[in-house]
Design an enzyme around this catalytic site. Sequence first.
Site, short mmCIF file in Angstrom:
data_model
loop_
_atom_site.label_atom_id
_atom_site.label_comp_id
_atom_site.label_asym_id
_atom_site.label_seq_id
_atom_site.Cartn_x
_atom_site.Cartn_y
_atom_site.Cartn_z
N LYS A 222 4.22 -7.20 1.23
CA LYS A 222 3.26 -6.61 2.17
C LYS A 222 3.77 -6.83 3.58
O LYS A 222 3.99 -7.96 4.01
CB LYS A 222 1.89 -7.26 1.98
CG LYS A 222 0.87 -6.76 3.00
CD LYS A 222 -0.52 -7.19 2.68
CE LYS A 222 -1.49 -6.75 3.76
NZ LYS A 222 -2.87 -7.14 3.47
N ARG A 232 -8.83 -1.61 9.13
CA ARG A 232 -9.50 -2.70 9.86
C ARG A 232 -10.77 -2.18 10.53
O ARG A 232 -11.73 -2.93 10.67
CB ARG A 232 -8.52 -3.35 10.83
CG ARG A 232 -7.41 -4.09 10.08
CD ARG A 232 -6.38 -4.72 11.00
NE ARG A 232 -5.23 -5.18 10.20
CZ ARG A 232 -4.06 -5.51 10.73
NH1 ARG A 232 -3.86 -5.46 12.04
NH2 ARG A 232 -3.08 -5.92 9.94
N LYS A 245 -0.39 -10.32 12.54
CA LYS A 245 -0.24 -11.03 11.26
C LYS A 245 1.22 -11.31 10.92
O LYS A 245 1.57 -11.50 9.76
CB LYS A 245 -0.94 -10.22 10.15
CG LYS A 245 -2.43 -9.99 10.43
CD LYS A 245 -3.18 -9.44 9.22
CE LYS A 245 -4.68 -9.33 9.51
NZ LYS A 245 -5.46 -8.87 8.33
N GLU A 261 10.29 -12.13 -2.42
CA GLU A 261 8.83 -12.28 -2.50
C GLU A 261 8.31 -11.84 -3.88
O GLU A 261 7.45 -12.50 -4.48
CB GLU A 261 8.15 -11.43 -1.43
CG GLU A 261 8.15 -12.02 -0.02
CD GLU A 261 7.07 -13.09 0.14
OE1 GLU A 261 6.37 -13.41 -0.84
OE2 GLU A 261 6.93 -13.61 1.27
N LYS A 276 3.49 -2.46 0.02
CA LYS A 276 2.51 -1.94 0.96
C LYS A 276 3.02 -2.09 2.38
O LYS A 276 3.52 -3.17 2.71
CB LYS A 276 1.22 -2.74 0.78
CG LYS A 276 0.11 -2.39 1.71
CD LYS A 276 -1.07 -3.26 1.45
CE LYS A 276 -2.08 -3.01 2.54
NZ LYS A 276 -3.03 -4.04 2.65
N SER A 302 -4.34 3.11 4.85
CA SER A 302 -5.29 3.86 5.66
C SER A 302 -4.60 4.71 6.73
O SER A 302 -4.99 5.85 6.96
CB SER A 302 -6.27 2.90 6.32
OG SER A 302 -5.58 1.89 7.04
N TYR A 341 -6.54 6.59 -0.85
CA TYR A 341 -7.88 7.08 -0.48
C TYR A 341 -8.06 8.54 -0.91
O TYR A 341 -9.16 9.06 -0.89
CB TYR A 341 -8.10 6.91 1.03
CG TYR A 341 -7.97 5.46 1.42
CD1 TYR A 341 -9.01 4.57 1.18
CD2 TYR A 341 -6.78 4.95 1.96
CE1 TYR A 341 -8.88 3.21 1.47
CE2 TYR A 341 -6.65 3.61 2.26
CZ TYR A 341 -7.70 2.75 2.02
OH TYR A 341 -7.56 1.42 2.30
#
Length: 353
Positions: A222, A232, A245, A261, A276, A302, A341
């Site tokens: 990610k 968000r 982040k 990872e 992602k 998104s 979505y």
Amino acid sequence: MSTKRDPSNIEKLASSTAGPAELLGPGYPAARPRRNRKSHWTRRLVAESSLSADDLIWPIFIIDGENTREPVATMPGVDRLSVDLAVEAAAQAADLDIPVIALFPYTEPGLRDERGSEGLNPENLVCTATRAIKRQVPDIGVLCDVALDPYTSHGHDGLMDGNTILNDETLSVLTTQALVQADAGCDIIAPSDMMDGRVGAIRRALEGAGHTDVQIMAYAAKYASAFYGPFRDAVGSSGALKGDKRTYQMDPANALEALREVALDIEEGADMVMVKPGMPYLDIVARVKETFLMPTFAYQVSGEYAMLQAAALNGWLDGERVMMESLLAFKRAGADGVLSYFAKDVAERLRDG
Ligand code: PBG
């Protein structure tokens, strides 16, 4: 340029053992890739990948209230739904053969605190929606995100000390969040927090609690991405988020680190892995699938949805065609499925042919 049909070629053919194909020589025009594309049936026949409802995971946003639907301004076509409407959405998804829905909460600002306590409340929106959906739509899978950001006053995924996101202290909170969700009936726990060791910690806790069949879909690779902006807004954490982040989500420059990872998350007990965002990271999807041969998913996030919808609403792109093309591209890259979505719209389009 001499053509292959000139008389000298015919003579060569007559006096040699070469067959006609050799006479034509390698490449064009013996090879005409367009032959296989000449009509719809042959394109279908030679297609290397395909998209079906089975490939879809539909993320939905939950809000408090009843019979309440609230549009997300930055994601045209996406609404936050109260639990009763989320149950209806789940039923529609099941009718469309969508295997899984993913639940994300919009948490009232008054319920957010430094430690994300509401995430551990068995009566929170995600747990309530999970119970209601499992009761009324038993045949659909429910995926719940594990991370503290929808619940913290600072908008980060973990506990903080000053400006530092604490890793090991966060793990015990995440495991409790995962257990609370599993107790509510969640089928797939999806840790999206990117703390080190969280998959192992959650797996041990699930085994210890007898939730041996609860799957883990790890947000394994990610990235710290600006494409999460509209999400968000949808969960109400954008105003709250302090800083970024980048100390826990990955650097978009790195691909080999993504493989490390993923390797760790598999060792720690992930059943499925995710990359992602999606479209800008298809190279990572392909490498993860080829390297680990695991069920591999991509999240068309998104911002990707917002980009395509914005252009479509302006008449700049054919919305339906870019939607279908973008989803098929994930399959071609090697993804087994996609969180999108668009999932419901895609499933309707596939059903209607
Ligand atoms: C929470 C989480 C995020 C997304 C999924 N889970 C946001 C973030 O990490 O900031 C993003 C999904 C999207 O943009 O559609 N950790």
